[in-house]
Enzyme design. Structure first.
Site, mmCIF file in Angstrom:
data_model
loop_
_atom_site.group_PDB
_atom_site.id
_atom_site.type_symbol
_atom_site.label_atom_id
_atom_site.label_comp_id
_atom_site.label_asym_id
_atom_site.label_seq_id
_atom_site.Cartn_x
_atom_site.Cartn_y
_atom_site.Cartn_z
ATOM 1 N N GLU A 103 0.834 -1.214 0.000
ATOM 2 C CA GLU A 103 0.000 0.000 0.000
ATOM 3 C C GLU A 103 0.862 1.255 0.000
ATOM 4 O O GLU A 103 2.044 1.203 0.344
ATOM 5 C CB GLU A 103 -0.853 0.028 1.289
ATOM 6 C CG GLU A 103 -1.721 -1.178 1.444
ATOM 7 C CD GLU A 103 -2.363 -1.238 2.830
ATOM 8 O OE1 GLU A 103 -2.383 -0.214 3.544
ATOM 9 O OE2 GLU A 103 -2.841 -2.322 3.179
ATOM 10 N N LYS A 118 2.169 4.669 1.574
ATOM 11 C CA LYS A 118 2.305 5.188 2.936
ATOM 12 C C LYS A 118 1.945 6.673 2.906
ATOM 13 O O LYS A 118 2.722 7.504 2.433
ATOM 14 C CB LYS A 118 3.732 4.978 3.460
ATOM 15 C CG LYS A 118 3.857 5.370 4.908
ATOM 16 C CD LYS A 118 5.192 4.960 5.484
ATOM 17 C CE LYS A 118 5.262 5.177 6.978
ATOM 18 N NZ LYS A 118 4.911 6.520 7.418
ATOM 19 N N ASP A 178 1.338 10.404 3.832
ATOM 20 C CA ASP A 178 2.107 11.285 4.700
ATOM 21 C C ASP A 178 1.177 12.309 5.347
ATOM 22 O O ASP A 178 1.042 13.440 4.889
ATOM 23 C CB ASP A 178 3.198 11.982 3.871
ATOM 24 C CG ASP A 178 4.237 12.621 4.763
ATOM 25 O OD1 ASP A 178 4.185 12.397 5.984
ATOM 26 O OD2 ASP A 178 5.105 13.338 4.234
ATOM 27 N N CYS A 198 24.823 48.231 0.608
ATOM 28 C CA CYS A 198 23.496 47.865 0.121
ATOM 29 C C CYS A 198 23.514 47.778 -1.408
ATOM 30 O O CYS A 198 23.948 48.722 -2.074
ATOM 31 C CB CYS A 198 22.476 48.903 0.583
ATOM 32 S SG CYS A 198 20.839 48.614 -0.109
ATOM 33 N N CYS A 237 21.105 50.931 -2.607
ATOM 34 C CA CYS A 237 21.403 52.346 -2.384
ATOM 35 C C CYS A 237 22.867 52.607 -2.038
ATOM 36 O O CYS A 237 23.278 53.753 -1.890
ATOM 37 C CB CYS A 237 20.485 52.911 -1.305
ATOM 38 S SG CYS A 237 20.853 52.266 0.329
#
Ligand code: IVH
Length: 700
Positions: free
Chosen positions: A113, A115, A117, A407, A410
């Site tokens: 079969e 399984k 989850d 950054c 900028c």
């Protein structure tokens, strides 16, 4: 309509609707239209309202939910819920088969079969009616979740045919991928935490107090095991029992195979290992069960699992692919998140192109170099993860991935807070993704709900220089908006690279709609305005707590860190963040402008009222040290939400609330008695307090 007629019609409609449910959800062969179904359901609901004496818990009307479970009662299982022994290799499966062959006489047959989850559930039936649904819990005692389970369409409420008087079906509650994706999309939009996988989502859903919400989330059920006294007298094999159950109305998988040889078993395993991604729900392996009940009895059980069954677990899929480049994404609070761009690769049924690299430490941990061959996994989680680097494949002269110092947008020098791995761009008022991010957060549905100002429009207003902060929104006029038009570039949300262009224009109606929505937003309650301001760590629930405790913006602005941490649920991290937000003159100016425009900056009487008693009837033992609460603070919070504190753990304790440094004796005792040990975060979730996580902004 007489009583007799009503009883008869209710019975007729119930029978008919349950048959249609079965045709639709289990056989996938509907015989009437959705409209006809709804009409009949409505008629039934009307009659049940008029003649409540004939309302049965098995009525199809109960599927839409409505019942509230304040407290999930813990009940003992009639038969313990065992687990399966797991195997991860073919050798282990071969050993299992050989072991059985040695100890069993006669022909052997295995029922193979899927399984599923999800979470196991025990469904108890009496005289053909579902009377109780219980979660696995610790295997001996589980939670009664009947009200919620009744809403699941593939759980039969009333059986047909020659079912036994008392019996139990065991099965799995799963959340199909479709429901899971829909749920997570809605949560992403509402800025709520996402569920990592369908199993967690199903577990969270089954424990909701409001069964209407459970119904909306559309769970599913597959049954795989029958239990009752004298089962062997009725059926010779497990397979026979499943086929009988299918006739009575249970959802039994179509993918079951009876295999006699090892080759056939491996054929089944290999087939599903490959095809599992085509199923509408998750499976994590294959279960093999000796089919004959007589043989099962001869094989017996260990303390934990049957000796006649084994689970073969599929490996979490992983692939190798090339790390092509790294983008540095800037979030609303300035957090810089590195994101890996990968050579596109197929993994667990989807194409993976990106993976988060979390922060600088993560890059160092793997010593990542550009062009590296990395291993990516997707083990039931939605976000692919990098779990390793293949150093053998590193090209000579490959350059290491360096975290940016400035950054990427900028150019401002990045900063790091002590003790944190994340880097920030401090230029909050001049860095465009931060500004736009704050404006987009402000207009969001859970904040000021200014829907007519969708993404592209904010971008245009920003580019035109009309809106640089949220207060500017309320200075917009018809003259400023009307006629604005621009082709704007839409950036990829991760790489911020241009990916598309879109024409945005403000015609008469659009302009008016925006102004109307802004006007309407002036009546949005204070707690949402506070949330909309976008203070770091002040999510929806924290905003509510602050608003309730301090009543208006002036008290919040002037509150010291100490005053704030005296409020239950407010820890130092939040308090410091609020303080630093209002220590910034620019934020005070924005608040003053918004105040002058008439936004709500004080709580209304009604909102100030008491907390919901969500912990009513629950007893807690508090142990250890907490991050966001003092010891007394967390106890007071338990009481404020209707719960009770007790000093020592006994079988009557509902939860042990464990902080750091919880005593080992306490832990042992709780584990021995099977009492759930919950963390501070789980406790917060129980009372609905959400603490805004460190921002990553990553959604795949
Ligand atoms: S039979 C006595 N069959 O796997 C054993 N379990 O690891 C009864 N599961 O707790 C379980 N699919 O939640 C069985 N086809 C299947 C299953 C299955 C999923 C789950 C079940 C169980 C866990 C064991």
């Amino acid at each position: 309509m007489t009583q007799d007629q009503a009883r008869q019609r209710i019975a007729e409609l119930s029978e008919e609707l349950e048959q249609h449910n079965y045709n639709y959800y289990i056989l996938a062969k509907p015989t009437i239209s959705d409209y006809e179904f709804d009409m009949k359901l409505e008629e039934l609901a009307r009659l049940e309202k008029e003649f409540p004496e004939f309302l049965s818990p098995a009525s199809p009307t109960q599927r839409v939910g409505g019942g509230i479970t304040k407290e999930f009662k813990t009940v003992e299982h009639r038969y313990p819920m065992l687990s399966l022994s797991n195997s991860y290799s073919r050798e282990e499966i071969e050993e299992f088969i050989n072991r059985i062959k040695k100890s069993i006489e006669g022909e052997l047959e295995f029922c193979c079969e899927l399984k599923f989850d999800g979470l196991s559930i025990s469904l108890q039936y009496e005289n053909g009616l579902l009377v109780r649904a219980v979660t696995r819990g610790d295997g001996t005692r589980g939670d009664d979740v009947t009200t919620n389970v009744r809403t699941i369409r593939t759980v039969p409420l009333k059986l047909h045919g020659d079912f036994p008087e008392f019996f139990e079906m065991r099965g799995e509650i799963v959340m199909p991928f479709e429901s899971f994706n829909r749920l997570n999309e809605a949560r992403a939009e509402a800025e709520e935490d996402l569920f990592a996988n369908p199993r967690n989502a199903a577990a969270g859903t089954l424990k909701l107090q409001d069964s209407k919400e459970v119904a909306r989330r559309k769970l599913d059920n597959y049954c795989y095991y029958m239990m009752m006294d004298g089962l062997e007298n009725r059926y010779q094999t497990h397979y026979e029992s499943l086929m009988a159950a299918r006739k009575w109305g249970f959802n039994i998988s179509n993918f079951i195979a009876l295999c006699k040889s090892t080759e056939e078993i491996f054929e089944f395993i290999d087939y599903w290992d490959e095809k599992r991604h085509e199923l509408p729900f998750a499976i994590d392996g294959i279960v093999l069960k000796v089919n004959s009940y007589a043989q099962q009895r001869a094989l017996g059980y260990t303390a934990k699992s049957p000796k006649w069954a084994i689970a073969y677990k599929f490996k979490a899929e992983e692939v190798e692919t090339e790390l092509q480049s790294v983008d540095f994404q800037v979030g609303r609070h300035g957090t810089i998140t590195p994101v890996a761009n990968l050579a596109p690769v197929q993994l667990a049924g989807t194409t993976v192109k990106r993976a988060t690299l979390n922060n600088e430490d993560f890059i160092h941990q793997f010593d990542l170099h550009y062009g590296d061959t990395v291993t990516v996994v997707k083990g039931g989680e939605i976000i692919p993860k990098i779990i390793g680097v293949n150093l053998d494949k590193r090209q000579e002269g490959a350059k290491p991935v360096e975290f940016v110092k400035t950054c990427p947008i900028c150019g401002t020098q990045l900063v790091q807070n002590e003790g944190e791995a994340a880097w920030y761009c401090p230029n909050s008022s001049g860095c465009s993704p931060q500004i736009r991010g704050r404006i987009e957060h402000f207009i969001g549905r859970k904040a000021m709900n200014i829907e007519s100002l969708g993404e592209g429009k904010v971008e245009l207003l920003y580019q035109e220089g009309l809106v640089r902060n949220v207060a500017d929104l309320y200075d917009l006029t018809f003259e400023k908006l009307y006629g604005l038009e621009k082709v704007i570039t839409i950036e990829d949300e991760f790489s911020l690279m241009p990916v598309a262009t879109r024409k945005v224009s403000f015609k008469e109606k659009t302009a008016q709609n925006i102004l109307d929505a802004l006007e309407k937003s002036k009546s949005v309650p204070f707690e949402r305005v506070l949330f909309a301001l976008g203070i770091k760590f002040v999510g929806e629930s924290v905003a509510k707590v602050l608003a309730k405790a301090l009543h208006d913006i002036d008290h919040i602005i002037s509150a010291s860190v100490e005053e704030m941490t005296e409020i239950n649920e407010i820890g130092e991290k939040i308090a410091l963040s609020v303080r630093s937000f209002f220590d910034d003159e620019r934020n005070i100016e924005i608040v003053n402008r918004l105040k002058a425009k008439g936004l709500q900056f004080a709580i209304t009487e009604q909102a100030a009222s008491d907390k919901e008693q969500v912990l009513a009837g629950k007893t807690f033992v508090v142990s250890g040290v907490f991050v966001n609460y003092s010891r007394d603070g967390i106890k007071e919070t338990i009481e404020a939400y209707g719960g009770k504190n007790v000093g020592s753990i006994s079988s009557k304790t509902d939860y042990v609330l464990a902080g750091e440094k919880m005593g080992p004796e306490k832990r042992k005792k709780a584990e021995f008695l099977g009492i759930p040990i919950i963390t501070e975060a789980e406790f917060d979730a129980m009372i609905g307090v959400k603490r805004e996580a460190e921002e990553t902004g990553l959604l795949f």
